[in-house]
Design an enzyme around this catalytic site. Structure first.
Site, PDB file in Angstrom:
ATOM      1  N   LYS A  75      23.460  16.592  48.355  1.00  0.00           N
ATOM      2  CA  LYS A  75      22.813  16.142  49.605  1.00  0.00           C
ATOM      3  C   LYS A  75      21.390  15.638  49.356  1.00  0.00           C
ATOM      4  O   LYS A  75      20.894  14.752  50.034  1.00  0.00           O
ATOM      5  CB  LYS A  75      22.767  17.315  50.608  1.00  0.00           C
ATOM      6  CG  LYS A  75      24.142  17.768  51.068  1.00  0.00           C
ATOM      7  CD  LYS A  75      24.046  19.083  51.828  1.00  0.00           C
ATOM      8  CE  LYS A  75      25.402  19.524  52.339  1.00  0.00           C
ATOM      9  NZ  LYS A  75      25.379  20.876  52.919  1.00  0.00           N
ATOM     10  N   TYR A 199      31.278  11.786  51.253  1.00  0.00           N
ATOM     11  CA  TYR A 199      30.697  13.138  51.223  1.00  0.00           C
ATOM     12  C   TYR A 199      31.522  14.090  50.343  1.00  0.00           C
ATOM     13  O   TYR A 199      30.981  14.793  49.482  1.00  0.00           O
ATOM     14  CB  TYR A 199      30.567  13.681  52.661  1.00  0.00           C
ATOM     15  CG  TYR A 199      30.087  15.108  52.701  1.00  0.00           C
ATOM     16  CD1 TYR A 199      28.775  15.427  52.371  1.00  0.00           C
ATOM     17  CD2 TYR A 199      30.958  16.146  53.029  1.00  0.00           C
ATOM     18  CE1 TYR A 199      28.338  16.741  52.371  1.00  0.00           C
ATOM     19  CE2 TYR A 199      30.530  17.464  53.030  1.00  0.00           C
ATOM     20  CZ  TYR A 199      29.219  17.751  52.702  1.00  0.00           C
ATOM     21  OH  TYR A 199      28.795  19.053  52.684  1.00  0.00           O
ATOM     22  N   TYR A 251      20.038  27.074  52.421  1.00  0.00           N
ATOM     23  CA  TYR A 251      20.720  27.329  53.692  1.00  0.00           C
ATOM     24  C   TYR A 251      19.848  28.252  54.548  1.00  0.00           C
ATOM     25  O   TYR A 251      18.629  28.133  54.546  1.00  0.00           O
ATOM     26  CB  TYR A 251      22.112  27.950  53.470  1.00  0.00           C
ATOM     27  CG  TYR A 251      22.933  27.249  52.417  1.00  0.00           C
ATOM     28  CD1 TYR A 251      23.419  25.963  52.639  1.00  0.00           C
ATOM     29  CD2 TYR A 251      23.240  27.864  51.222  1.00  0.00           C
ATOM     30  CE1 TYR A 251      24.184  25.321  51.685  1.00  0.00           C
ATOM     31  CE2 TYR A 251      24.009  27.230  50.258  1.00  0.00           C
ATOM     32  CZ  TYR A 251      24.469  25.955  50.490  1.00  0.00           C
ATOM     33  OH  TYR A 251      25.211  25.321  49.542  1.00  0.00           O
ATOM     34  N   VAL A 269      27.498  25.529  46.890  1.00  0.00           N
ATOM     35  CA  VAL A 269      28.429  26.664  46.939  1.00  0.00           C
ATOM     36  C   VAL A 269      29.233  26.890  45.658  1.00  0.00           C
ATOM     37  O   VAL A 269      29.931  27.883  45.548  1.00  0.00           O
ATOM     38  CB  VAL A 269      29.404  26.583  48.138  1.00  0.00           C
ATOM     39  CG1 VAL A 269      28.691  26.776  49.456  1.00  0.00           C
ATOM     40  CG2 VAL A 269      30.217  25.308  48.117  1.00  0.00           C
TER      41      VAL A 269
HETATM   42  N1  GLU Z   1      31.469  20.611  50.017  1.00  0.00           N
HETATM   43  C1  GLU Z   1      30.869  21.692  50.677  1.00  0.00           C
HETATM   44  C2  GLU Z   1      31.089  21.677  52.158  1.00  0.00           C
HETATM   45  O1  GLU Z   1      30.809  20.711  52.813  1.00  0.00           O
HETATM   46  C3  GLU Z   1      29.437  21.750  50.327  1.00  0.00           C
HETATM   47  C4  GLU Z   1      28.901  23.010  50.828  1.00  0.00           C
HETATM   48  C5  GLU Z   1      27.730  23.493  50.076  1.00  0.00           C
HETATM   49  O2  GLU Z   1      27.607  23.470  48.852  1.00  0.00           O
HETATM   50  O3  GLU Z   1      26.905  23.986  50.819  1.00  0.00           O
HETATM   51  O4  GLU Z   1      31.549  22.628  52.718  1.00  0.00           O
END
Ligand code: GLU
Length: 326
Positions: A75, A199, A251, A269
């Site tokens: 991101k 994405y 987060y 994650v």
């Molecule tokens: N591909 C994951 C999702 O959108 C990324 C989440 C992450 O690493 O926070 O759930």
């Protein structure tokens, strides 16, 4: 002189190895994300780290060379790229830079805030909006520009883990819900399924901790690549990304990152963490007074989505080497 430098580097390496050994057991308390099939072979206590300095000094410890998918760390990369391609003011029309305190995939604030404008580019809603802003009509074009940009940073064209991509794409109902909501409120450009496809694929790009450390190092140098000697993106963008890392990078544990680690960092994650440590001359224990990048991999994550052992290791590193920016 040469020998003295080698001894010093060995001493730092020994410290790093020791801290990996001391923190890897935290992984036992964590869990793996079930939509990443590759993690079946991982151990909860796997933990690896690379620290890279401006002069190319690189320290490794643990499972530093394991490849893993970027997930949320992507991101940060697409946000920089969207700013490069579309300009900061256009990007800011579509996403804000406010922390939320909510889980990364939360939907609740989208309806409550400014008719659907995502709070920041590091929550899923904001990241899907950013993927939609990347130049190109189709997935291939948009994604190619992400890969090109990563190549400029890490010196290699990264691979997309097809298995991880497919398995996430199949169960991404909440991300789909977010994306369709964003389309309805005008915060997603072009085709919804294209933005989602970009994405999911950007999340499945594979790196190792050395490559993450290099990305962290470039950010610590405000967009300047110290080895290719190119300014890859404007200082102003780098500063915004680091502010986002510090306030939204872990987060809804980002406040704890700022309070107890004090280094801009972004997690994913699959257990990756990238950190950008700025130059600081005043601290004697810091082996990298000109700044450094840190890449960490520890696949067992806590309930918030951050590497359990990885965050402990980052905290220890920051404390022992006095890397806290405050
Ligand atoms: N591909 C994951 C999702 O959108 C990324 C989440 C992450 O690493 O926070 O759930």
């Amino acid at each position: 002189m040469q020998n003295q430098l080698l001894d010093q580097k060995q001493a730092w390496s020994d410290q790093l190895n020791q801290w990996v050994q001391e923190t890897q057991h935290f992984g036992e308390k964590g869990n793996f994300v079930d939509y990443i099939p590759d993690l079946i072979d991982a151990n909860r206590t796997d933990l690896g780290v690379t620290v890279m300095g401006m002069d190319g000094t690189t320290l490794h410890a643990g499972q530093w060379s394991t490849y893993f998918t970027l997930q949320s760390i992507s991101k940060m990369i697409t946000f920089i790229l969207a700013c490069l391609q579309r300009g900061l003011s256009t990007v800011m029309e579509f996403v804000d830079v406010e922390p939320t305190g909510d889980p990364f995939n939360s939907i609740i604030r989208l309806e409550a805030n400014h008719q659907g404008k995502p709070f920041n580019p590091f929550i899923n809603a904001g990241a899907i909006t950013i993927s939609s802003l990347l130049v190109g009509e189709h997935t291939e074009e948009k994604l190619e520009s992400v890969i090109d940009f990563m190549e400029l940073m890490i010196g290699r064209r990264p691979h997309i883990n097809e298995k991880v991509y497919r398995s996430e794409e199949k169960i991404a109902f909440r991300n789909r819900a977010l994306a369709y909501f964003l389309k309805e409120t005008g915060y997603l450009e072009g085709e919804v399924e294209t933005a989602l496809d970009v994405y999911f694929r950007q999340c499945a790009i594979e790196v190792n901790t050395t490559e993450l450390a290099l990305i962290g190092l470039i950010l610590s140098q405000d967009g300047y690549h110290p080895f290719t000697k190119k300014q890859l993106f404007e200082e102003k963008i780098a500063k915004i990304v680091k502010a986002l890392m510090l306030t939204c990078g872990l987060y809804n544990a980002s406040g704890k990152l700022a309070a107890f680690v004090g280094i801009p960092a972004k997690s994913g994650v699959s257990g990756g963490i990238v950190a950008a440590v700025p130059a600081r001359n005043c601290k004697s224990k810091n082996p990298f007074p000109d700044g450094c990048g840190i890449g960490i991999y520890g696949p067992a994550i806590d309930s918030i989505g951050n590497s359990y052992a990885g965050t402990k290791l980052l905290q220890q590193l920051s404390r022992e080497w006095e890397l806290n920016i405050f």
